[in-house]
Design an enzyme around this catalytic site. Structure first.
Site, short mmCIF file in Angstrom:
data_model
loop_
_atom_site.label_atom_id
_atom_site.label_comp_id
_atom_site.label_asym_id
_atom_site.label_seq_id
_atom_site.Cartn_x
_atom_site.Cartn_y
_atom_site.Cartn_z
N HIS A 224 4.74 7.26 3.06
CA HIS A 224 5.51 6.02 2.87
C HIS A 224 4.84 5.12 1.85
O HIS A 224 3.67 5.30 1.53
CB HIS A 224 5.67 5.25 4.19
N GLU B 254 7.93 0.91 4.52
CA GLU B 254 7.41 0.08 5.62
C GLU B 254 7.43 -1.37 5.17
O GLU B 254 7.19 -1.64 3.99
CB GLU B 254 5.96 0.53 5.92
N HIS C 220 -6.07 -1.85 3.63
CA HIS C 220 -5.90 -0.65 2.81
C HIS C 220 -5.01 -0.91 1.61
O HIS C 220 -4.05 -1.67 1.67
CB HIS C 220 -5.38 0.55 3.62
N HIS D 57 0.14 -2.06 14.57
CA HIS D 57 -0.79 -0.95 14.32
C HIS D 57 -2.12 -1.28 14.98
O HIS D 57 -2.62 -2.42 14.82
CB HIS D 57 -1.10 -0.83 12.83
N HIS E 116 0.84 -1.21 0.00
CA HIS E 116 0.00 0.00 0.00
C HIS E 116 0.87 1.25 0.00
O HIS E 116 2.08 1.17 0.19
CB HIS E 116 -0.92 0.01 1.22
N TYR F 65 9.06 0.58 10.12
CA TYR F 65 9.31 1.68 9.18
C TYR F 65 10.80 1.96 9.07
O TYR F 65 11.49 1.98 10.09
CB TYR F 65 8.63 2.96 9.65
#
Ligand code: M3P
Ligand code: FE
Length: 304
Positions: A211, A262, A197, A243, A149, A252
């Site tokens: 990112h 990431e 996502h 997360h 993503h 990251y």
């Protein structure tokens, strides 16, 4: 009819040789083409021509490519994008090495988004006949299997969300809201697949990259990535951590030019019937870093 996935991220890097070394040997991507001073890279479990383009000169995002199912989709998205009031151009096969005709859209956030339905098929490293689970000749460095993503910044997450929803049929998995009555959209995580996502945006400067992320198998893969980053002095931003938002696992880091990357594992499954999850600003640190419940301001301030 839909957008399938994030196909490519085209970025600028200060020193092409130094960044090429990082993306090929530390991340483990393969160089599939080199033209006009650009390097085209592919991860081992990706099938299309490339997923990352490195262009020498500076830092930051040149453009994003998302693959759609058919040319009919391109016609529909072009109509809808024009009706939305965005600038749309047709792009031709060969404008990008290995990529067919498509649309080039300037988003309300000023990022350039390309949509295309055809890409040269190179196939992954294990093939389609009785495949091994990973390439038996081995992997270099982390051996990232694929992109996952991107997260970009914009002055108006609400407007950009409306674009992705009305023009491209993306759905919101999670919202971060703030302001008086929690009516301001601070960030949105949107999907076109069944991932949590495929793109996300957070309030900030127009046209910037926060990112882009690679998928990796699991938490152990993050530890292994962290080991390699330490051996090779790759700057770490934060992680490994969980997360709250997306429930993914994360680490990251920065490429040699300063673009944030990431490695991301896990996360739940979405779908057309998924109901948007909402986070409030008082829980933002937990949402982004559930493990440590605190955020370095640079995580939000440093964008390219
Ligand atoms: C992720 C993710 C920010 C949150 C980032 C979250 C920048 O990267 O993959 O869920 O606020
Ligand atoms: Fe992310």
């Amino acid at each position: 009819m839909s957008v399938i996935r994030l196909g490519y991220v085209h970025i600028r890097v200060a020193d092409l040789a130094e960044s090429a070394e990082h993306y090929q040997n530390t991340l483990g991507m393969d160089r599939v083409a080199e033209a006009d001073g650009r390097h085209y890279l592919k991860s081992w479990d990706e099938h299309d021509h490339h997923s990352v383009v490195l262009e020498e000169g500076g830092v930051g995002l040149v453009k994003l490519g998302y693959k759609v199912e058919s040319t009919a989709d391109l016609d529909l998205y072009e109509k809808r994008a024009r009706a939305f009031g965005t600038t749309v151009q047709r792009m031709s096969a060969g404008d990008n090495v290995g990529i067919g005709d498509g649309l080039r859209i300037t988003l309300p956030s000023e990022h350039v988004l390309e949509l295309y339905s055809d890409a040269e098929y190179l196939g992954n490293a294990t093939g389609n006949w009785n495949p091994d689970p990973w390439p038996r000749e081995g992997l270099r460095g982390i051996g990232v299997p694929r992109l996952d993503h991107t997260l970009i910044t914009t002055e108006s997450p609400a407007l950009l969300e409306r674009f992705f929803s009305e023009v491209l049929d993306f759905r919101a998995a999670e919202h971060l809201v703030g302001g008086e009555d929690n009516e301001d959209l601070i960030a949105s995580w949107m999907f076109c697949s069944d991932q949590p996502h495929d793109i996300a945006f957070v309030k900030g400067e127009q046209g910037k990259l926060h990112h882009f992320a690679y998928h990796v198998d699991d938490w152990s893969s993050l530890r292994h990535a962290g080991d390699l980053f330490s051996m090779r002095d790759v700057p770490i931003d934060f992680g490994p951590a969980r997360h709250g938002i997306t429930r993914g696992e994360t680490l990251y880091f920065f490429d040699p030019a300063g673009n944030r990357n990431e490695v991301f594992a896990g996360g739940y499954r979405t779908g057309p019937d998924f109901r948007t999850i909402t986070w409030t600003m008082d829980n933002a640190a937990r949402g982004i870093n559930y493990t440590h419940r605190e955020l370095d301001p640079d995580f939000l301030n440093v964008v390219t």
